[in-house]
Design an enzyme around this catalytic site. Structure first.
Site, PDB file in Angstrom:
ATOM      1  N   GLY A  74       5.346 -19.308 -19.186  1.00 49.70           N
ATOM      2  CA  GLY A  74       5.749 -19.647 -20.537  1.00 49.70           C
ATOM      3  C   GLY A  74       7.251 -19.647 -20.737  1.00 49.70           C
ATOM      4  N   THR A  75       7.954 -18.751 -20.076  1.00 45.43           N
ATOM      5  CA  THR A  75       9.409 -18.670 -20.229  1.00 45.43           C
ATOM      6  C   THR A  75      10.087 -19.948 -19.757  1.00 45.43           C
ATOM      7  OG1 THR A  75       9.470 -16.256 -20.073  1.00 45.43           O
ATOM      8  CG2 THR A  75      11.484 -17.431 -19.488  1.00 45.43           C
ATOM      9  N   ASN A 156       3.693 -12.853 -31.054  1.00 43.88           N
ATOM     10  CA  ASN A 156       3.169 -11.975 -30.008  1.00 43.88           C
ATOM     11  C   ASN A 156       3.103 -10.501 -30.434  1.00 43.88           C
ATOM     12  OD1 ASN A 156       6.094 -12.689 -29.742  1.00 43.88           O
ATOM     13  ND2 ASN A 156       6.091 -10.887 -28.412  1.00 43.88           N
ATOM     14  N   GLN A 184       0.698 -17.227 -27.005  1.00 48.54           N
ATOM     15  CA  GLN A 184      -0.287 -16.278 -27.514  1.00 48.54           C
ATOM     16  C   GLN A 184      -1.485 -16.963 -28.155  1.00 48.54           C
ATOM     17  OE1 GLN A 184      -0.418 -12.977 -27.196  1.00 48.54           O
ATOM     18  NE2 GLN A 184       1.543 -12.794 -26.148  1.00 48.54           N
ATOM     19  N   SER A 204       0.931 -20.330 -21.196  1.00 54.02           N
ATOM     20  CA  SER A 204       1.024 -19.423 -20.058  1.00 54.02           C
ATOM     21  C   SER A 204      -0.373 -19.070 -19.567  1.00 54.02           C
ATOM     22  CB  SER A 204       1.776 -18.151 -20.453  1.00 54.02           C
ATOM     23  OG  SER A 204       1.866 -17.261 -19.363  1.00 54.02           O
ATOM     24  N   HIS A 206      -1.485 -16.424 -17.591  1.00 53.34           N
ATOM     25  CA  HIS A 206      -1.982 -15.054 -17.496  1.00 53.34           C
ATOM     26  C   HIS A 206      -2.362 -14.438 -18.837  1.00 53.34           C
ATOM     27  CE1 HIS A 206       1.608 -12.516 -18.701  1.00 53.34           C
ATOM     28  NE2 HIS A 206       2.194 -13.686 -18.550  1.00 53.34           N
ATOM     29  N   THR A 242       8.041 -27.680  -4.844  1.00 49.74           N
ATOM     30  CA  THR A 242       6.656 -27.732  -4.394  1.00 49.74           C
ATOM     31  C   THR A 242       5.756 -26.949  -5.342  1.00 49.74           C
ATOM     32  OG1 THR A 242       7.370 -27.904  -2.092  1.00 49.74           O
ATOM     33  CG2 THR A 242       5.092 -27.226  -2.488  1.00 49.74           C
ATOM     34  N   CYS A 333       7.837  -7.901 -22.393  1.00 53.65           N
ATOM     35  CA  CYS A 333       9.079  -8.343 -21.753  1.00 53.65           C
ATOM     36  C   CYS A 333      10.294  -7.614 -22.297  1.00 53.65           C
ATOM     37  CB  CYS A 333       9.259  -9.849 -21.942  1.00 53.65           C
ATOM     38  SG  CYS A 333       7.901 -10.825 -21.283  1.00 53.65           S
TER      39      CYS A 333
END
Length: 396
Positions: A74-75, A156, A184, A204, A206, A242, A333
């Site tokens: 996401g960042t 978030n 989120q 994102s 995860h 890649t 974070c």
């Protein structure tokens, strides 16, 4: 006896689903080819990436799989949208004004501040006490030189869902691009980029039971933004390097699962969250729910954010962990930076209110029994910490 641990920090990360792991395994073993290669091994991994692209696009209602660009998370998606979009607007239309809010994750705020260092004018929108961005404030902030507006779909920390559709329409009326960080929200609530009218949207893996280290940026068909990473021209030259094949495959499967099960999971998690909130407010004195207190639709299903007066949030996290409960004070974070939440500060919280905050974030994998045990432990821990506080006479 081994302590049974309870995980209530699903806004920070989620466990990888078994179906996702099974889908990834062949691309860690037999199908290891480089997608840029034209032989069988390369073609097989290319096919897998394209299937994942379709699955990600389907989750958010994108019209074309080609509108999805895979990133490292996401960042990176936020950085690509903000910097790539703003620089395109400045180079083609001489627009050099960016608007965002203090509700945003650092992954949005920091690239916006970097643009300011590069000569852009930056405006931060004010935040209401319940964590909402008011469309009237955006309308007032827009100028003929506004290049980009970035406002997250759901916060978030306090879980407030923003009026993105209305905000995007205002930005477009002023000729500006609109980006939303949906890290989120995607997979937790219905998200349709066409209905929202956004130009770009970040995701994102995860956060929705996929692997870490992979995310995506939706870029509306016909919109050209500038790449941040140059090299071999992968991802339609928007993100060279890649591809993380097994991660992308896992992300795609996680999106497919989230899309198929979203209505039932949203209902299940919302009911569980409401039970948690009801018990906490009824059984722990001097506690307050933060964020939207309105309808269920204005808060993320799994989010419950509280302030416990007379308690330090970090002490609370440590004591909960000692009792087998994983929780958070806010953004994972930012925790290690030991800085007060800029989100809560923008909402007008005092220092005491900020330091006494706690976020409990649920998922479909949590049970009512886990929630009940967590509330029992939380009530006990809050009482213990208050008994040691210099303000104990006020809160006990």
């Amino acid at each position: 006896m081994v302590m049974q641990r309870i995980y209530l920090d699903n806004a920070a990360s989620t466990p990888v689903a078994d179906e996702v792991i099974q889908e990834m395994l062949p691309y860690l073993k037999q199908q290891f080819g480089n997608p840029s290669s034209i032989h069988y091994f390369g073609r097989e991994t290319t096919r897998a990436i394209q299937l994942a692209r379709k699955r990600v696009a389907a989750l958010i209602g994108a019209a074309r799989p080609s509108e999805i660009t895979f990133t490292s998370g996401g960042t990176e998606a936020d950085n690509l949208a903000i910097k790539g979009g703003a620089e395109r607007m400045r180079s083609t239309l001489q627009r050099d004004h960016v608007i965002t809010s203090y509700l945003e994750h650092d992954a949005v705020i920091e690239p916006c501040l970097d643009l300011e260092r590069l000569g852009y004018r930056l405006t931060f929108l004010p935040v209401s006490p319940d964590g909402t961005i008011r469309p009237s404030d955006l309308k007032e902030a827009l100028t003929p030189r506004t290049a980009l507006v970035s406002v997250m779909l759901a916060n978030n920390e306090v879980g407030t869902i923003q009026p993105v559709k209305e905000l995007a329409a205002l930005a477009h009326a002023a000729g500006a691009l609109f980006h939303t960080d949906a890290v989120q929200a995607a997979g937790k609530i219905p998200v349709d980029v066409q209905d929202l009218g956004v130009d770009m949207l970040s995701m994102s893996s995860h956060k929705i039971n996929g692997p870490k280290g992979v995310g995506a940026l939706y870029v509306r068909h016909g919109l050209e933004i500038l790449p941040l990473i140059h090299g071999g021209g992968q991802e339609s030259a928007l993100r060279s390097g890649t591809e993380n094949v097994h991660g992308i495959v896992g992300f795609g499967k996680a999106c497919e699962l989230a899309a198929a099960r979203l209505p039932e999971r949203q209902k299940q998690v919302t009911e569980l969250r409401n039970h948690l909130i009801k018990r906490v407010l009824a059984e722990i004195p001097h506690s307050r729910l933060n964020g939207s207190s309105g309808s269920n639709s204005s808060r993320l299903p799994g989010n419950a954010h509280f302030t416990f007066f007379g308690v330090n949030g970090e002490d609370l996290i440590i004591k909960l962990d000692e009792n087998g409960i994983a929780a958070s004070t806010g953004s994972a974070c930012s925790v290690k930076k030991q800085k007060p939440s800029h989100v809560l500060k923008a909402m007008g919280f005092s220092y005491e209110e900020i330091t006494g905050s706690l976020r409990l974030s649920l998922s479909w994998q949590n049970t009512r029994e886990e929630v009940d045990r967590a509330v029992d432990v939380l009530a006990q821990v809050v009482h213990e910490l208050r008994s040691l506080s210099p303000f104990k006479s006020k809160y006990t």
